[in-house]
Design a protein around this motif. Sequence first.
Motif, mmCIF file in Angstrom:
data_model
loop_
_atom_site.group_PDB
_atom_site.id
_atom_site.type_symbol
_atom_site.label_atom_id
_atom_site.label_comp_id
_atom_site.label_asym_id
_atom_site.label_seq_id
_atom_site.Cartn_x
_atom_site.Cartn_y
_atom_site.Cartn_z
ATOM 1 N N GLU A 142 87.403 -7.571 87.684
ATOM 2 C CA GLU A 142 86.266 -6.372 88.926
ATOM 3 C C GLU A 142 85.252 -7.713 90.244
ATOM 4 O OE1 GLU A 142 84.511 -3.330 88.767
ATOM 5 O OE2 GLU A 142 84.799 -3.051 86.201
ATOM 6 N N LYS A 174 87.084 -7.476 81.703
ATOM 7 C CA LYS A 174 86.773 -6.023 83.103
ATOM 8 C C LYS A 174 86.709 -6.263 83.051
ATOM 9 C CE LYS A 174 86.642 -1.545 83.999
ATOM 10 N NZ LYS A 174 85.492 -1.063 84.606
ATOM 11 N N HIS A 175 84.858 -6.856 83.013
ATOM 12 C CA HIS A 175 83.845 -6.900 84.496
ATOM 13 C C HIS A 175 84.108 -8.099 85.184
ATOM 14 C CE1 HIS A 175 81.253 -3.650 82.576
ATOM 15 N NE2 HIS A 175 81.769 -3.395 83.036
ATOM 16 N N LEU A 221 79.216 -0.299 79.533
ATOM 17 C CA LEU A 221 80.659 0.160 79.183
ATOM 18 C C LEU A 221 81.566 -0.525 79.627
ATOM 19 C CD1 LEU A 221 79.068 3.204 78.288
ATOM 20 C CD2 LEU A 221 79.942 1.870 76.868
ATOM 21 N N PRO A 222 82.387 -1.328 79.360
ATOM 22 C CA PRO A 222 83.644 -1.456 80.329
ATOM 23 C C PRO A 222 84.205 -0.525 81.743
ATOM 24 C CG PRO A 222 84.666 -2.238 78.390
ATOM 25 C CD PRO A 222 83.003 -0.954 78.378
ATOM 26 N N LYS A 223 83.761 1.157 81.075
ATOM 27 C CA LYS A 223 84.206 1.795 82.519
ATOM 28 C C LYS A 223 83.073 1.168 83.275
ATOM 29 C CE LYS A 223 82.356 5.998 80.173
ATOM 30 N NZ LYS A 223 82.481 6.914 79.513
ATOM 31 N N ARG A 224 81.865 1.124 83.242
ATOM 32 C CA ARG A 224 81.670 1.392 84.195
ATOM 33 C C ARG A 224 81.680 0.280 85.347
ATOM 34 N NH1 ARG A 224 76.190 2.637 83.298
ATOM 35 N NH2 ARG A 224 75.666 2.090 85.320
ATOM 36 N N SER A 225 81.776 0.432 86.756
ATOM 37 C CA SER A 225 82.130 -0.374 87.853
ATOM 38 C C SER A 225 80.924 -2.015 88.145
ATOM 39 C CB SER A 225 82.479 0.400 89.308
ATOM 40 O OG SER A 225 83.025 -1.048 89.910
#
Length: 405
Positions: free
Chosen positions: A109, A105-106, A67-71
């Motif tokens: 990051e 997204k990842h 999931l994209p929301k995971r960091s």
Amino acid sequence: MAAAPSIFLKLIRTGTNSSLRFLSSSPSSIALKSEVVHDEPSISVPVEEFDGGGGDDLKCRIFRLRLPKRSATNVIEKWINEGNQITIHDLRRISKELRKSHRFKHALELSEWMVSHKEFELSDSDYASRIDLLTKVFGIDAAERYFESLPPNAKTTESYTALLHSYAASKLTSKAEDLYERIKESNLPLSAITYNELMTLYMSVGQVEKVSTVVEELKSQNVSPDIYTFNVWISSCASSLNIDEVRNILDEMSAHEAGPSESWARYVKLVKIYLASGQLVNSEVNSVVESDKGITQREWITYDFLIILHSALGNKVILDQIWKSLRMTNQKMISRNYACVLSAYLMLDCFNEVEEVINQWNTSATTDFDVSMCDRLLKAFQEVGLIEKAEAFRVLVSKKKCDTR
């Protein structure tokens, strides 16, 4: 099937690592290339023993974040706190794989983590990659703000071109043209890539008449056009069926030192032009391939691409007829011809036909079955993510006792 021609080219190339960029939707991947850095700084935080299992590396851990929301940042910090090291080369390599998988997204990051650790020296490509990722994740405004915040020494040809690509992808013509003027005023050394972005934009918004103007400016600045330049230029002329100008461009291409990529590019563009003008789509196959006259290997390459393009259009009936007609010619078929038609049928999930072609090749009296070509074909399907098709092909080849690795 829109991306099929680029996939087919990867499948039937007889070369090894070179790739043809002229069929990609934009030249940004050239601008955002990675570089290998030696003597990279690393970070090591010795703590308790690493508790991961075999094969549990940083890349695997990040890719398990579905999931994209995971960091991804948390994964990196945990990796370091377990006593592992990480280099900027590791981060670039993982980021590249994330971008290929559309995990933007990842990937961003990872870019942010690199920026926040001053011991890592960022390259021009790192800044360009960050601009591209910001555009994809947060939009063009975020990319603009980041670019404007860069110190003067980071506003390089690559970072300018990355922002230009973002404008081109968003079809923001005015902003792209204004930025292009800023690039020229900066007196930075330009390559064909920057001009290609602007040409691609004009093609996408239907202002094809401006493409030739960009080419003229490129030449006036003594910048050497690359294969993408030529193909966008040809496409702009082909879109208005200006075939005479296409021939002039092809003559100019021939005047350059032409390697294998250039030759293949010219052939595929010519076939596309014929298809676009209806000269091949609406013709009878027998008028395209006459079985009672010999054809040269040069002409065979054109027919290979004809097979590819009809496959991309889903025209299996025409594909069947072309293949049947070609097998009746006097010209000896080579491994590339078989690989081409195998690729076409595999893309269409026509596995019965794939088996028939393998039989024809395996029993040919003039062309030995080429296991290495099948290996490359199998690997190519795997590399573009067509795992099920690759496995089906491997099974069919093994069934005929023609082992592949």
